[in-house]
Design an enzyme around this catalytic site. Structure first.
Site, PDB file in Angstrom:
ATOM      1  N   ARG A  65     -30.698  34.847  29.172  1.00 17.17           N
ATOM      2  CA  ARG A  65     -29.491  34.032  29.068  1.00 17.17           C
ATOM      3  C   ARG A  65     -29.851  32.566  28.836  1.00 17.17           C
ATOM      4  NH1 ARG A  65     -27.026  31.909  33.375  1.00 17.17           N
ATOM      5  NH2 ARG A  65     -27.656  33.613  34.746  1.00 17.17           N
ATOM      6  N   TYR A 113      -8.661  28.227  10.944  1.00 20.08           N
ATOM      7  CA  TYR A 113      -8.823  29.660  11.159  1.00 20.08           C
ATOM      8  C   TYR A 113      -7.929  30.078  12.331  1.00 20.08           C
ATOM      9  CZ  TYR A 113     -10.961  33.884  13.080  1.00 20.08           C
ATOM     10  OH  TYR A 113     -11.158  35.133  13.597  1.00 20.08           O
ATOM     11  N   ASP A 155     -16.586  22.319  11.348  1.00 22.54           N
ATOM     12  CA  ASP A 155     -16.852  23.738  11.111  1.00 22.54           C
ATOM     13  C   ASP A 155     -17.369  23.880   9.675  1.00 22.54           C
ATOM     14  OD1 ASP A 155     -16.676  26.485  10.461  1.00 22.54           O
ATOM     15  OD2 ASP A 155     -15.163  26.793  12.000  1.00 22.54           O
ATOM     16  N   LYS A 177     -20.784  35.156   9.175  1.00 22.02           N
ATOM     17  CA  LYS A 177     -20.386  35.048   7.779  1.00 22.02           C
ATOM     18  C   LYS A 177     -21.592  34.831   6.860  1.00 22.02           C
ATOM     19  CE  LYS A 177     -16.143  35.367   9.413  1.00 22.02           C
ATOM     20  NZ  LYS A 177     -16.283  35.164  10.866  1.00 22.02           N
TER      21      LYS A 177
END
Length: 379
Positions: A46, A98, A170, A195
């Protein structure tokens, strides 16, 4: 070093002595200590994992940042980013976001005390008009999803710095291959690594890349505390995808331009939104601040019936909700990516029953055009 070389070689750190060309997948949740008070540099996945570290160092280099953090999804990255802020803080964001970001802001972040103003960030004066004493950041998508508006990042950065605000960009659609927001003055870059960075529609990932060590330290604390980190195997898949980022982006862009031009001439298409077309209102801004236009196209058909027919009849192109992969995908924003946005607000932005979004992949552009051509035909 050339960008395409960085994509392939990324971090030059070696993790074993076998001579493996591909970075190993360290599928381990925890790591043994050599002794009390001693560490190999890895304690618990983690916090950090060697495979993820390789990916993060690569992403930081590609964006020109001091650090990058890889998350389990793009939305996990944005959710962690929101933890930089406190109840009562105000954020100005692009009004054509988005749908997942919009949902997070107004259903989670606002519940936690944050406040948002959505504005057309292509107009810098509109951003400034919404700044108030409690404003802490400007959050922009460029190009926006799905209407492909472009923001002048350098101008937004000058404004942000004059008011001591964070500028968050972004960069999912253009990637650091075509656009480097940190070099233009941004403080934080976001990616949905699912993406273009991954590029194969086979895993989820998200990134935050930062320009200075202070932000890195604050976000690393949030990162390890919340724990939305990217798993080792998924990290390896994104590493593999990045190796071909440059060649994929160039091919996809070339195809997108041919398809956008073809769509412009089709009698059943009323508008084409592609930032590489000289007719796009933000074309000059895109040319000035980036090195390419990407492969995302939105277009408006002449009727809802035409849009539904295209979605039903495409065969090579797949009707699916994602983008940036080697397969060409077509999306119906009003039902998919932006379904949670109120109808009146959505339609005011142009996201109506006639709008389709196309993510151009690596198939032959001629084959894609033929598929669209037959899909437009009435039976």
């Amino acid at each position: 070093m050339d960008f395409s070389t960085l994509c392939i070689h990324g971090s030059d750190r070696k993790y074993d002595n076998t001579g493996a060309i591909s970075v190993p997948i360290f599928q381990s949740a925890t790591f043994a200590h050599p002794g009390v008070g001693l560490s190999t540099g890895y304690d618990y996945s983690r916090l950090q994992n060697p495979t993820r570290e390789h990916l993060e160092m690569t992403a930081a280099k590609l964006e020109g940042g001091v650090d990058a953090m890889a998350f389990s999804s793009g939305m996990a990255a944005i959710a962690a980013l929101m933890e930089l802020f406190s109840p009562g803080d105000h954020i100005i964001a692009s009004d054509d976001l988005y749908g997942g970001s919009h949902r997070l802001f107004y259903n989670i972040s606002e519940k936690n005390g944050l406040r948002f103003s959505l504005v057309n960030t292509s107009d810098i004066s509109r951003i400034e008009a919404h700044i108030r004493p409690e404003t802490k950041a400007i959050f922009i998508e460029t190009p926006t999803n799905p209407m492909m508006h472009v923001t002048d990042i350098a101008a937004a950065a000058r404004l942000a710095k004059s008011y001591n605000l964070l500028l968050i960009v972004d960069n999912t659609f253009l990637t650091p291959y075509y656009l480097k927001p940190l070099a233009l003055g941004a403080d934080i870059v976001i990616h949905s690594g699912t993406k273009f960075l991954g590029g194969h529609n086979d895993t989820l990932a998200g990134f935050l890349v930062v320009a200075d060590s202070g932000l890195s330290e604050r976000l690393r604390f949030i990162y390890k505390t919340i724990g939305g980190c990217l798993a080792p195997f998924d990290s390896w898949l994104i590493i593999r995808g990045i190796k071909t980022l440059a060649v994929r982006m160039d091919r996809q862009q070339d195809s997108a331009m041919k398809i956008a031009q073809w769509l412009q001439g089709h009698k059943k298409v009323k508008a084409v939104h592609y930032i590489g077309l000289p007719s796009h209102p933000d074309y000059e801004v895109s040319k000035r601040q980036g090195t390419g236009f990407g492969s995302m196209i939105s277009f408006e058909t002449d009727s809802e019936e035409t849009a539904v027919r295209v979605l039903s009849k495409v065969s090579l192109i797949q009707y699916a909700e994602s983008l940036g992969g080697v397969e060409t995908l077509i999306t119906y924003p009003m039902l998919q990516t932006h379904a949670d946005i109120p109808k009146e607000e959505r339609e005011a932005k142009g996201i109506n029953e006639r709008l389709l979004r196309l993510s151009v992949g690596l198939e032959s552009p001629e084959d894609l055009i033929r598929d669209l051509e037959q899909a437009f035909e009435e039976e």
